[in-house]
Design a protein around this motif. Structure first.
Motif, PDB file in Angstrom:
ATOM      1  N   ALA A   1     -14.197  55.053  21.790  1.00 25.90           N
ATOM      2  CA  ALA A   1     -13.318  54.598  22.646  1.00 25.90           C
ATOM      3  C   ALA A   1     -12.106  53.899  22.019  1.00 25.90           C
ATOM      4  CB  ALA A   1     -14.110  53.508  23.532  1.00 25.90           C
ATOM      5  N   GLU A   2     -11.014  53.696  22.954  1.00 22.57           N
ATOM      6  CA  GLU A   2      -9.904  53.157  22.410  1.00 22.57           C
ATOM      7  C   GLU A   2     -10.011  51.593  22.728  1.00 22.57           C
ATOM      8  OE1 GLU A   2      -5.515  52.671  24.379  1.00 22.57           O
ATOM      9  OE2 GLU A   2      -6.109  54.608  23.922  1.00 22.57           O
ATOM     10  N   VAL A   3     -10.059  50.714  21.948  1.00 27.67           N
ATOM     11  CA  VAL A   3     -10.472  49.357  21.776  1.00 27.67           C
ATOM     12  C   VAL A   3      -9.188  48.231  21.717  1.00 27.67           C
ATOM     13  CG1 VAL A   3     -11.976  47.196  20.962  1.00 27.67           C
ATOM     14  CG2 VAL A   3     -12.634  49.778  20.881  1.00 27.67           C
ATOM     15  N   SER A   4      -9.152  47.334  22.599  1.00 30.64           N
ATOM     16  CA  SER A   4      -8.036  46.270  22.459  1.00 30.64           C
ATOM     17  C   SER A   4      -8.650  44.971  22.643  1.00 30.64           C
ATOM     18  CB  SER A   4      -7.009  46.515  23.417  1.00 30.64           C
ATOM     19  OG  SER A   4      -7.495  46.673  24.666  1.00 30.64           O
ATOM     20  N   VAL A   5      -8.304  43.909  22.038  1.00 29.25           N
ATOM     21  CA  VAL A   5      -8.569  42.522  22.054  1.00 29.25           C
ATOM     22  C   VAL A   5      -7.608  41.489  22.606  1.00 29.25           C
ATOM     23  CG1 VAL A   5      -9.497  40.818  20.514  1.00 29.25           C
ATOM     24  CG2 VAL A   5     -10.116  43.150  20.031  1.00 29.25           C
ATOM     25  N   LEU A   6      -8.236  40.903  23.698  1.00 24.66           N
ATOM     26  CA  LEU A   6      -7.517  39.628  24.148  1.00 24.66           C
ATOM     27  C   LEU A   6      -8.253  38.343  23.772  1.00 24.66           C
ATOM     28  CD1 LEU A   6      -5.028  38.573  26.024  1.00 24.66           C
ATOM     29  CD2 LEU A   6      -6.650  38.723  28.015  1.00 24.66           C
ATOM     30  N   THR A   7      -7.562  37.433  23.140  1.00 23.40           N
ATOM     31  CA  THR A   7      -8.233  36.244  22.639  1.00 23.40           C
ATOM     32  C   THR A   7      -7.566  35.241  23.740  1.00 23.40           C
ATOM     33  OG1 THR A   7      -8.115  36.964  20.424  1.00 23.40           O
ATOM     34  CG2 THR A   7      -8.440  34.560  20.955  1.00 23.40           C
ATOM     35  N   VAL A   8      -8.761  34.380  23.991  1.00 24.62           N
ATOM     36  CA  VAL A   8      -8.184  33.337  25.128  1.00 24.62           C
ATOM     37  C   VAL A   8      -8.379  32.006  24.234  1.00 24.62           C
ATOM     38  CG1 VAL A   8      -8.645  32.212  27.266  1.00 24.62           C
ATOM     39  CG2 VAL A   8      -8.742  34.705  27.117  1.00 24.62           C
ATOM     40  N   ALA A   9      -7.433  31.256  24.191  1.00 24.77           N
ATOM     41  CA  ALA A   9      -7.592  29.927  23.411  1.00 24.77           C
ATOM     42  C   ALA A   9      -7.247  28.766  24.234  1.00 24.77           C
ATOM     43  CB  ALA A   9      -6.866  30.095  22.010  1.00 24.77           C
ATOM     44  N   ASP A  10      -7.774  27.556  23.847  1.00 25.72           N
ATOM     45  CA  ASP A  10      -7.035  26.261  24.287  1.00 25.72           C
ATOM     46  C   ASP A  10      -5.828  25.918  23.239  1.00 25.72           C
ATOM     47  OD1 ASP A  10      -7.734  23.754  26.092  1.00 25.72           O
ATOM     48  OD2 ASP A  10      -7.154  23.137  24.175  1.00 25.72           O
ATOM     49  N   ALA A  11      -5.012  25.057  23.852  1.00 23.04           N
ATOM     50  CA  ALA A  11      -3.923  24.641  23.244  1.00 23.04           C
ATOM     51  C   ALA A  11      -4.330  23.767  21.809  1.00 23.04           C
ATOM     52  CB  ALA A  11      -3.141  23.571  24.075  1.00 23.04           C
TER      53      ALA A  11
END
Length: 306
Positions: free
Chosen positions: A218-228
């Motif tokens: 598959a075509e994989v992408s990454v979204l990182t969610v972070a606190d300040a």
């Protein structure tokens, strides 16, 4: 005595009406590019010639070709028998891997990471179905749930509803990213994409090998969610925290103390970023106060391959 039902305030717990309302926000974004949905392996698009919906090209007739696919106009014009070839039409499929580990239930600005991740996943679902994809979601960590890909507005609504319902459930044990990737790998068939939404603390030593296996399908992408606090060294001061119903303060004064605190909190972001960068995956990072839409469009929009 039954457990209290979480209040869907959109800050600490996911609000289903907000996830549904994000459809209007996504509708104002640039439309996903129209591309042919063909069977593919990894990042390489492929072509299927057969009895499909999209005409691809014509070539000189070969023994064994189906006479029902003769290109009679080109045959008459050239004087040489030609056969039509077709490109098989397949729906694209997006599977969202949504981190629900305990580390996601943290936030010092606007909302918890878990709520921001839910908003981003809902936007990805609305954006994907706008482009004609089917969309599903696999939760890993505290919730280990699966909603298989569905098409159209029904698919995006199902994703929003599932995410909100899972957020209201009591959390279970944490799960590593490699375990989640192994489960996701069993679901990849034909044309497909994967979006990983996580804070990175689930990244383990085995994740790279599992990710390589998934990239082959598959075509994989990454979204990182972070606190300040996970993205920059905090200023000196007193920081109130709550965990498991216990409230306490962390006092940060000296530079060394603040740097060590920032390093510990930012470990997940660094690990996930290093994993994505090492495998040349599309990656974006957002904090808990950001609008996720630009990141979603960048990860799922222009230049995507099928």
């Amino acid at each position: 005595m039954s457990a209290a039902v979480p209040i869907p305030d959109g800050r600490v717990h996911v609000s289903l009406p907000e996830l549904i309302a994000l459809r209007a926000r996504v509708a104002r974004a640039p439309a996903p590019p129209v591309v042919s949905r063909v069977q593919r392996s990894g990042q390489r698009p492929g072509r299927l010639h057969g009895r499909g919906m999209d005409y691809a090209e014509s070539r000189v007739y070969q023994a064994g070709d189906d006479v029902r696919r003769m290109d009679w106009r080109l045959t008459a014009r050239s004087g040489v028998a030609h056969t039509k070839l077709f490109q098989e039409e397949r729906e694209g499929r997006l599977l969202i891997l949504l981190d629900s580990n305990a580390s996601m239930r943290f936030g010092t600005r606007t909302r918890f990471k878990s709520v921001q991740a839910a908003r981003a996943a809902a936007m990805a679902a609305w954006y994907a179905v706008r482009g004609g994809d089917r969309v599903g979601v696999l939760a890993f960590g505290g919730q280990r749930q699966l909603l298989r890909p569905l098409g159209g507005a029904r698919g995006a609504l199902a994703v929003a509803g599932a995410i909100a319902a899972w957020d209201a459930l009591p959390p279970g044990a944490d799960e590593t990213l490699s375990s989640a990737l192994q489960r996701a790998g069993r679901l990849m068939h034909g044309a497909s994409r994967v979006l990983i939404v996580s804070d990175g603390f689930a990244v383990d030593d085995a994740a790279r090998g599992r990710m390589l296996g998934l990239v082959g399908k598959a075509e994989v992408s990454v979204l990182t969610v972070a606190d300040a606090l996970e993205l920059a060294q905090p200023p000196a001061g007193r920081y109130p925290f709550a965990h498991g119903g216990v409230h306490y303060d962390v006092v940060l004064q000296g530079d060394r103390q603040r740097a060590e605190f920032a390093r510990a909190l930012g470990d997940g972001v660094r690990r996930l970023s290093a994993l994505a960068t090492g495998l040349n995956l599309r990656e974006r990072t957002i904090d808990t106060a950001a609008d996720p839409l630009d990141a979603i469009v960048a990860l799922l929009g222009t230049g995507r391959a099928r």
